[in-house]
Design a protein around this motif. Sequence first.
Motif, PDB file in Angstrom:
ATOM      1  N   ALA A 170       0.832  -1.209   0.000  1.00 49.29           N
ATOM      2  CA  ALA A 170       0.000   0.000   0.000  1.00 49.29           C
ATOM      3  C   ALA A 170       0.861   1.252   0.000  1.00 49.29           C
ATOM      4  O   ALA A 170       0.586   2.215  -0.724  1.00 49.29           O
ATOM      5  CB  ALA A 170      -0.926  -0.007   1.218  1.00 49.29           C
ATOM      6  N   THR A 171       1.931   1.235   0.788  1.00 51.13           N
ATOM      7  CA  THR A 171       2.805   2.403   0.826  1.00 51.13           C
ATOM      8  C   THR A 171       3.426   2.657  -0.538  1.00 51.13           C
ATOM      9  O   THR A 171       3.462   3.798  -1.021  1.00 51.13           O
ATOM     10  CB  THR A 171       3.913   2.203   1.872  1.00 51.13           C
ATOM     11  OG1 THR A 171       3.287   1.858   3.110  1.00 51.13           O
ATOM     12  CG2 THR A 171       4.734   3.451   2.046  1.00 51.13           C
ATOM     13  N   LEU A 229       0.896   4.162  -2.870  1.00 52.85           N
ATOM     14  CA  LEU A 229       0.656   5.590  -2.645  1.00 52.85           C
ATOM     15  C   LEU A 229       1.754   6.434  -3.295  1.00 52.85           C
ATOM     16  O   LEU A 229       1.494   7.454  -3.918  1.00 52.85           O
ATOM     17  CB  LEU A 229       0.570   5.895  -1.144  1.00 52.85           C
ATOM     18  CG  LEU A 229      -0.651   5.346  -0.418  1.00 52.85           C
ATOM     19  CD1 LEU A 229      -0.686   5.830   1.016  1.00 52.85           C
ATOM     20  CD2 LEU A 229      -1.931   5.740  -1.121  1.00 52.85           C
ATOM     21  N   TRP A 230       3.000   5.985  -3.144  1.00 54.92           N
ATOM     22  CA  TRP A 230       4.097   6.700  -3.815  1.00 54.92           C
ATOM     23  C   TRP A 230       3.894   6.693  -5.328  1.00 54.92           C
ATOM     24  O   TRP A 230       4.124   7.695  -5.997  1.00 54.92           O
ATOM     25  CB  TRP A 230       5.452   6.062  -3.466  1.00 54.92           C
ATOM     26  CG  TRP A 230       6.009   6.541  -2.163  1.00 54.92           C
ATOM     27  CD1 TRP A 230       5.939   5.895  -0.964  1.00 54.92           C
ATOM     28  CD2 TRP A 230       6.728   7.753  -1.903  1.00 54.92           C
ATOM     29  NE1 TRP A 230       6.570   6.635   0.020  1.00 54.92           N
ATOM     30  CE2 TRP A 230       7.060   7.779  -0.527  1.00 54.92           C
ATOM     31  CE3 TRP A 230       7.123   8.825  -2.713  1.00 54.92           C
ATOM     32  CZ2 TRP A 230       7.766   8.834   0.055  1.00 54.92           C
ATOM     33  CZ3 TRP A 230       7.821   9.873  -2.131  1.00 54.92           C
ATOM     34  CH2 TRP A 230       8.131   9.867  -0.759  1.00 54.92           C
ATOM     35  N   ALA A 248       1.089   6.567  -6.930  1.00 58.46           N
ATOM     36  CA  ALA A 248       0.006   7.488  -7.274  1.00 58.46           C
ATOM     37  C   ALA A 248       0.552   8.896  -7.435  1.00 58.46           C
ATOM     38  O   ALA A 248       0.205   9.613  -8.371  1.00 58.46           O
ATOM     39  CB  ALA A 248      -1.081   7.454  -6.200  1.00 58.46           C
ATOM     40  N   VAL A 249       1.439   9.286  -6.524  1.00 51.75           N
ATOM     41  CA  VAL A 249       2.020  10.622  -6.621  1.00 51.75           C
ATOM     42  C   VAL A 249       2.852  10.739  -7.890  1.00 51.75           C
ATOM     43  O   VAL A 249       2.790  11.739  -8.613  1.00 51.75           O
ATOM     44  CB  VAL A 249       2.860  10.934  -5.374  1.00 51.75           C
ATOM     45  CG1 VAL A 249       3.565  12.260  -5.535  1.00 51.75           C
ATOM     46  CG2 VAL A 249       1.972  10.960  -4.146  1.00 51.75           C
ATOM     47  N   ALA A 273       2.328   9.132 -10.618  1.00 51.38           N
ATOM     48  CA  ALA A 273       1.407   9.193 -11.740  1.00 51.38           C
ATOM     49  C   ALA A 273       0.888  10.606 -11.957  1.00 51.38           C
ATOM     50  O   ALA A 273       0.556  10.985 -13.073  1.00 51.38           O
ATOM     51  CB  ALA A 273       0.234   8.242 -11.515  1.00 51.38           C
ATOM     52  N   ALA A 274       0.821  11.386 -10.877  1.00 50.69           N
ATOM     53  CA  ALA A 274       0.349  12.756 -11.037  1.00 50.69           C
ATOM     54  C   ALA A 274       1.480  13.697 -11.431  1.00 50.69           C
ATOM     55  O   ALA A 274       1.265  14.661 -12.151  1.00 50.69           O
ATOM     56  CB  ALA A 274      -0.308  13.242  -9.742  1.00 50.69           C
TER      57      ALA A 274
END
Lengths: 318, 338
Positions: free
Chosen positions: B44-45, B48-49, B51-52, B54-55
Amino acid sequence: MTTVRTPSPSVLPAHRTDGRNRARSGRRLDRAFSGLTLTAGLTILATLVGVVLATATFAWPAFRAGGIGFFTGTTWSSQTNTFGALPMIYGTVVTAVIAIILAVPASLGVALFLTEVCPRRLRGPIVALIDLLAAIPSVVFGLVGVLAFHNVFQTVFRAITGPKANGSSLLTAGIILAFMIIPIITSIPREGIATVPGHHREASYALGATRWEVLRTAILPAGSGGITGAVMLGLGRALGETIAVALVVGSAIQITPDITQPGTTMAEIIANRFNGEGMGIERNALMGLGVVLFMITIAVNVAARVVVNRAQRRNAGT
Amino acid sequence: MTDTALLPKPSTQPGFGPVLEPSQRTDVRAKTVSAGRRRTDKVATIALWCAVLAAVVPLGAVITVLVAKGFGVVNWHFLTSDIPSVTGQTTAACRDITPAFRAKYGINCSPPAPGMGPAIVGTLISTGLAAALAIPIGILGAVYCNEIGVRTRLASAIRFFADVMIGVPSIVMGMFIYTAWVVRFGTNGRSAFAAALALACLMLPIVLRSAEEMLRLVPDELRHANLALGGRPSQGVIRVVLPAALPGLISGSLLAVARAAGETAPVLFTIGVTLSLNTSPFGENTTLAQQIFSGAKSGLPLANQLAWGAAFTLVAIVFGLSALARFVASRSSKVQKG
C-alpha cells in the motif's frame, strides 16, 4: 459555520446617532449598494438561464427534424442531413469512464499520501506541483498528446493489443483526461481526510492496525462522501473536456468496442466541425449536441455538488 | 470480565508505562504483526508513492517537451511578428523558421520571420476584457452572498449554481455567446469582445466563489466595529471588509484570469481569425490557444513549430499568473499571522 454572524446589518440601529438627513442619504446609499450586489449575484442565474434558452432555441430545428433519431442514430452526415448522435454519446461516455477508472485510484492515492504518509517537507512542493498540473491549459495537453506522444501511445498500444491499434484513440483521450482530472479529484477528498478527527486515527493505531489498515478502516470511510462527490465532479469535467480530446481522439464517427481505435465525443465534433454560418442544419445539430452535453454535465454537477456539500457540512459538524 | 484479561498489564514502574505518542504508528516490524499484513502495508505504501508519481510524471513530461520543442522557437521576432499564412503563400524554404537554417542557406524571407505577435495581443485583449467584466461582477456577487443577503435562500442558490456553473464545459459558453451575440451581428460578430464575453461567463463563477471564500475569512469583529462606530453597512463593505480581503481577492482573480487565458473552446467560434495585428476589441482577432489548436491539427512542420512556440509562451503566461497569485496569497497570510 463556526463563526457567529452579524444579524442582518440592515436592521441594526447602529447609525441612528446620525442626523436625519445623513441617515436618509446613507440609507439610500445602502439600498443602492445592496441592489448593485444583488444584480451582480443574479448575473450567475441569468447566465445559466440564458445558456439554456439561447442554445436550445438555436438547436430546436435539428431536434425537431431528427426526433428521437437524433439520440439513437449512428450516422452523422451533412450530405444527407442525417444527424445521429449515438457515436458521440458513446465516445463521450467511454472516454470519461476510462479517465475515471485511471484517475480515481491515483487521485485517492495522492490525497492519502499528502495527508497521511508524506514527509512534512515534501507536502508543500507536491501540492504546488499538482496545482501546476491543474493550471496547464487543455490545448497544451492536446498538443503534447498529438505531436509528441502519438507514437509513444501507438507503440505501447500495439505492443499490448496488436498491430491495428492507433495512437489517436478513445484510450489516448481517456488517459489524457485522467491526467487532467487528477487535480480536481484530489482536492476535495484531501479536505475531507484532513478533517478526520485525530482520535479515530490514534484509536486504530492503538488497536494495533498497520498504517494501511488505518487508512482503509478509519480514514477512507470518514472521507467517503467527499470522495464520491469529487469523483462525480471529475466525471463532469471529463465528459465536457473539449480541446485536448479534440486533438487526440482521432475524430472518427464510429461505435467500436475496441478502445484503441479512433472515436469521437460530443465536444470533439463541435470543436472540430463547427465553423459558423453557411453550414446549414448541421450547425443546429451541433448546437443540439452542445445542449445535450450541457444537460448531462449540469445533471452530473448538481448531483456532485449536493453530495459534496452534504459531506462538507458533516465534516464541519464534527 | 474476560475483556480485561486481554488488556496489557499496567506497568509496575511508574513513568515507564506504554506511553504512546499521539500519532505513534504500529511498528510493522513487530512480531505481533503477521507477515501477510506486513506485506499489504508495504504494498500500500508503494502504491501511494506510485500514485504521486502518476500525477507528477505527466506534469514533468509536458513541461520537458514544451521546453525542448518550444523554447528554441521563442525569440523577439516570434513574439512580435505576424503569423505566417500556411495555406501555401509561404515558400517552402521560409517554412523552416529556425534562423540558423535560413542563415546557412542565405534565405531571405519576407516577412522575415513568422511569429505569434497578433495572437499574443489577441490573448491579452480578450482575457483583459473578460477580467474587466467578470471580476467586478464576481466580487459584487460574492459581497451579496456573504454580506448583504447572507443566509438568504437566494444567496445559497447563487452559491450552488455558481458551483454548478464552474463545471459547465467551456465549449458550451462559446456556443452560448455564438448564438446570443455573434449570430446577431452577422459577419461583424466575431471579435475579441465576443470572445471576452464567453471567457467572462467562464470566469464569473470562479471569481465569485473564490471571492466569497476570502470574504468569509474576514473576522466579524471588523463588521461589528464598523457598525459600532456608526458606519453604514455599505460603508463597512467598501471601507473595511473589501480592503481586509484584498490580497485574497487579487489572488483568486488572478487564478481565474490564468484559467481564462489558456482556454480555447470558448474562443473558437467567437473570435474569428486573423494573421495580422488587431489591437481593437472589435474585428476578427486570434489568441495563442486558438493558434496552438490549429497548429496542432496542421500537417505542416512550420505550423507545428509555431504551435510549440505558442504553447511555451502560453504556459509561461499562465504559470506566471499562477505564481503571482501564490505570491500575493502567501504575502497576505504572512500579514495576517503578524
